[in-house]
Write a protein that holds these residues in place. Structure first.
Motif, PDB file in Angstrom:
ATOM      1  N   ARG A   1       0.833  -1.202   0.000  1.00  0.00           N
ATOM      2  CA  ARG A   1       0.000   0.000   0.000  1.00  0.00           C
ATOM      3  C   ARG A   1       0.867   1.250   0.000  1.00  0.00           C
ATOM      4  NH1 ARG A   1      -2.343  -0.490   4.682  1.00  0.00           N
ATOM      5  NH2 ARG A   1      -3.851  -2.001   3.912  1.00  0.00           N
ATOM      6  N   GLU A   2       1.974   1.223   0.741  1.00  0.00           N
ATOM      7  CA  GLU A   2       2.856   2.386   0.800  1.00  0.00           C
ATOM      8  C   GLU A   2       3.469   2.694  -0.561  1.00  0.00           C
ATOM      9  OE1 GLU A   2       5.620   1.355   3.803  1.00  0.00           O
ATOM     10  OE2 GLU A   2       4.227   1.680   5.479  1.00  0.00           O
ATOM     11  N   ILE A   3       3.764   1.636  -1.343  1.00  0.00           N
ATOM     12  CA  ILE A   3       4.358   1.847  -2.659  1.00  0.00           C
ATOM     13  C   ILE A   3       3.321   2.339  -3.654  1.00  0.00           C
ATOM     14  CG2 ILE A   3       5.405   0.629  -4.623  1.00  0.00           C
ATOM     15  CD1 ILE A   3       6.777  -1.166  -2.526  1.00  0.00           C
ATOM     16  N   ALA A   4       2.097   1.778  -3.570  1.00  0.00           N
ATOM     17  CA  ALA A   4       1.061   2.075  -4.561  1.00  0.00           C
ATOM     18  C   ALA A   4       0.290   3.347  -4.242  1.00  0.00           C
ATOM     19  CB  ALA A   4       0.095   0.897  -4.660  1.00  0.00           C
ATOM     20  N   GLU A   5       0.568   3.987  -3.106  1.00  0.00           N
ATOM     21  CA  GLU A   5      -0.174   5.174  -2.714  1.00  0.00           C
ATOM     22  C   GLU A   5       0.780   6.280  -2.274  1.00  0.00           C
ATOM     23  OE1 GLU A   5      -2.895   3.988   0.334  1.00  0.00           O
ATOM     24  OE2 GLU A   5      -4.134   2.789  -1.010  1.00  0.00           O
ATOM     25  N   GLU A   6       0.280   7.514  -2.286  1.00  0.00           N
ATOM     26  CA  GLU A   6       1.031   8.666  -1.786  1.00  0.00           C
ATOM     27  C   GLU A   6       0.142   9.461  -0.843  1.00  0.00           C
ATOM     28  OE1 GLU A   6       3.302  11.313  -4.311  1.00  0.00           O
ATOM     29  OE2 GLU A   6       3.043   9.936  -5.999  1.00  0.00           O
ATOM     30  N   PRO A   7       0.620   9.811   0.340  1.00  0.00           N
ATOM     31  CA  PRO A   7      -0.153  10.739   1.177  1.00  0.00           C
ATOM     32  C   PRO A   7      -0.388  12.041   0.423  1.00  0.00           C
ATOM     33  CG  PRO A   7       1.623   9.728   2.448  1.00  0.00           C
ATOM     34  CD  PRO A   7       1.849   9.361   0.997  1.00  0.00           C
ATOM     35  N   ALA A   8      -1.589  12.583   0.542  1.00  0.00           N
ATOM     36  CA  ALA A   8      -1.972  13.748  -0.257  1.00  0.00           C
ATOM     37  C   ALA A   8      -1.030  14.932  -0.054  1.00  0.00           C
ATOM     38  CB  ALA A   8      -3.409  14.145   0.069  1.00  0.00           C
ATOM     39  N   ARG A   9      -0.634  15.191   1.188  1.00  0.00           N
ATOM     40  CA  ARG A   9       0.242  16.343   1.435  1.00  0.00           C
ATOM     41  C   ARG A   9       1.613  16.149   0.795  1.00  0.00           C
ATOM     42  NH1 ARG A   9      -1.265  17.360   7.808  1.00  0.00           N
ATOM     43  NH2 ARG A   9      -3.374  18.163   7.458  1.00  0.00           N
ATOM     44  N   GLU A  10       2.136  14.919   0.864  1.00  0.00           N
ATOM     45  CA  GLU A  10       3.432  14.659   0.228  1.00  0.00           C
ATOM     46  C   GLU A  10       3.312  14.776  -1.288  1.00  0.00           C
ATOM     47  OE1 GLU A  10       5.196  11.005   1.461  1.00  0.00           O
ATOM     48  OE2 GLU A  10       4.933  11.419   3.599  1.00  0.00           O
ATOM     49  N   ALA A  11       2.202  14.281  -1.846  1.00  0.00           N
ATOM     50  CA  ALA A  11       1.993  14.390  -3.291  1.00  0.00           C
ATOM     51  C   ALA A  11       1.934  15.852  -3.714  1.00  0.00           C
ATOM     52  CB  ALA A  11       0.704  13.669  -3.682  1.00  0.00           C
ATOM     53  N   PHE A  12       1.260  16.689  -2.929  1.00  0.00           N
ATOM     54  CA  PHE A  12       1.181  18.116  -3.257  1.00  0.00           C
ATOM     55  C   PHE A  12       2.545  18.779  -3.088  1.00  0.00           C
ATOM     56  CE2 PHE A  12       0.449  22.591  -2.397  1.00  0.00           C
ATOM     57  CZ  PHE A  12      -0.440  22.934  -3.400  1.00  0.00           C
ATOM     58  N   ALA A  13       3.302  18.379  -2.076  1.00  0.00           N
ATOM     59  CA  ALA A  13       4.636  18.957  -1.883  1.00  0.00           C
ATOM     60  C   ALA A  13       5.536  18.673  -3.079  1.00  0.00           C
ATOM     61  CB  ALA A  13       5.262  18.408  -0.604  1.00  0.00           C
ATOM     62  N   ARG A  14       5.420  17.478  -3.663  1.00  0.00           N
ATOM     63  CA  ARG A  14       6.201  17.170  -4.870  1.00  0.00           C
ATOM     64  C   ARG A  14       5.768  18.064  -6.029  1.00  0.00           C
ATOM     65  NH1 ARG A  14       5.300  11.727  -2.896  1.00  0.00           N
ATOM     66  NH2 ARG A  14       7.232  10.979  -1.966  1.00  0.00           N
ATOM     67  N   LEU A  15       4.467  18.293  -6.126  1.00  0.00           N
ATOM     68  CA  LEU A  15       3.976  19.205  -7.167  1.00  0.00           C
ATOM     69  C   LEU A  15       4.545  20.608  -6.960  1.00  0.00           C
ATOM     70  CD1 LEU A  15       2.091  20.010  -9.509  1.00  0.00           C
ATOM     71  CD2 LEU A  15       0.304  20.386  -7.798  1.00  0.00           C
ATOM     72  N   ALA A  16       4.528  21.077  -5.728  1.00  0.00           N
ATOM     73  CA  ALA A  16       5.050  22.417  -5.431  1.00  0.00           C
ATOM     74  C   ALA A  16       6.514  22.539  -5.835  1.00  0.00           C
ATOM     75  CB  ALA A  16       4.873  22.730  -3.944  1.00  0.00           C
TER      76      ALA A  16
END
Length: 414
Positions: A210-225
């Motif tokens: 699950r950790e590999i197939a998913e990203e916490p939303a805040r971390e995903a947004f931080a990568r976008l930023a």
């Protein structure tokens, strides 16, 4: 040496994705002999674990602790407990991308350590490969994204079913062993210990997957930023960020796709005069992710301008849509709305037009009005040969033999 290494790197990067690990292993083998290789890659949500050579006995659970403990950019060699026994290994953690991935080489027991030059070569090639894979994930090309999402859904479903079956079987076995109804206490105690360990491992494997197939939303947004800041760093437009206020996990393919869509929307927004600021924000609402890009520009965007090309294609793959609100002299807000749950396949199958693309639906609508190919081409500003191509695809996807049958299905679904 340098020329041969560059040639090997070229051949690796131009290999099909499922052959990259094998080519990489073959390129490294002359300098660092090894029996097999495995990778655990967070770039690929549907197939994060790959292996080649004599690495058949390895699992994701074997590599996950090494990935967690590895230092990006610093290869490590020694012994590790893998597949139930101690093995001699060389491990490299990628240092070229934000999401780290592990390359593991299985070496002969007692093999001499690799020297600094060999370690640098392994690390350099692995950085190159992971940067190449990261580009695929970052750009999220619609066709690749569609295949990834389909495979990810299948993999998640199979993994869940197998894990549930294993947990149920082990739980049943444990209940019998702990009942005390069996003889031979020592054998019962030993079997209980083995079953309990297997149950814990099954649950741990499910968490790791699950950790590999998913990203916490805040971390995903931080990568976008991190990806957006360089786009505006030296310009007159100020970037404002609105991260999500909760950190539940997103499917990794959704996170990759939405980041790509937002970058494309930002480029469209920036192609205006008179902007002073742009706000990018994510909001999780129920089972949807709403990713918005808002400016303070002239506010004269049309929906067709914002939703054309790759943006529309990517959102189609993700099952989402684009909302555009333009207010003259106040600015434009573009919001990509993406569902966080896969559609029910039974509901999808019930709608006869689900498998058609947006352009194919437009052509089918004209067919339903009785229009011939020439008029359809004129109305849609495409060639007659393109219309014929779309009509052939429509008939094939709908499983019908004539334009009239296709038109009847359109009217029935309207």
């Amino acid at each position: 040496m340098e020329a041969s290494t560059l040639t090997a790197a070229y051949e690796i990067l131009h290999s099909p994705l499922d052959q990259i690990l094998g080519r990489l292993s073959a390129a490294i083998a002359p300098l660092v002999p090894h029996l097999g290789a495995a990778e655990l890659s967070t770039h690929c949500a549907h197939s994060p674990f790959k292996r080649t050579g004599a690495a058949d006995g390895l699992t994701t659970a074997d590599l996950a602790p090494l990935l967690a403990a590895g230092v990006p950019g610093e290869p490590w060699q020694g012994t590790a407990r893998l597949g139930g026994r101690t093995r001699t290994v060389l491990a490299a953690t990628s240092g070229a991308t934000a999401r780290h991935s592990l390359l593991l080489l299985l070496r002969e027991d007692g093999a001499p350590p690799a020297g600094p030059a060999e370690l640098a070569l392994v690390q350099g090639l692995w950085n190159l490969v992971t940067a190449h894979l990261d580009r695929f994930a970052t750009e999220a090309v619609p066709g690749a994204l569609a295949r990834s999402r389909t495979a990810a859904d299948t993999r998640a479903r199979v993994t869940a079913e197998l894990t549930t079956a294993h947990v149920a079987a082990l739980s049943g076995l444990l209940s019998v062993l702990r009942s005390g109804a069996l003889d031979a206490p020592a054998a019962r105690a030993s079997a209980t210990e083995l079953a309990a360990a297997a149950l814990a491992e099954a649950r741990a494997a499910r968490r790791q997957d699950r950790e590999i197939a998913e990203e916490p939303a805040r971390e995903a947004f931080a990568r976008l930023a991190d990806q957006l800041r360089p786009m505006l760093r030296h310009g007159p437009v100020r970037l404002e960020l609105g991260p999500p206020d909760e950190s539940r996990s997103l499917p990794a393919d959704v996170a990759h796709g939405v980041r790509s869509v937002v970058r494309a929307l930002l480029l469209i927004i920036l192609d205006q005069e008179g902007l002073s600021r742009v706000h990018v924000g994510w909001q999780l609402t129920g089972d949807e992710l709403r990713a918005s890009v808002r400016d303070d520009g002239p506010g004269r965007f049309a929906v067709c301008e914002a939703g054309a090309g790759t943006v529309r294609d990517q959102l189609d793959v993700l099952g989402g849509h684009l909302e555009v609100e333009a207010v003259p002299n106040w600015g434009t807000t573009m919001t990509a709305v993406v569902p966080l749950t896969s559609p029910d396949p039974r509901a999808t199958a019930a709608h006869p037009l689900t498998g058609l693309g947006e352009r194919e639906v437009e052509v089918l609508r004209h067919l339903a009005l009785g229009h011939r190919n020439r008029r359809i081409a004129e109305e849609l500003h495409i060639s007659e040969s393109t219309v014929k191509f779309h009509v052939a695809n429509i008939l094939g996807k709908l499983g019908v033999g004539s334009r009239g049958e296709a038109a009847a299905l359109f009217h029935a679904a309207a």
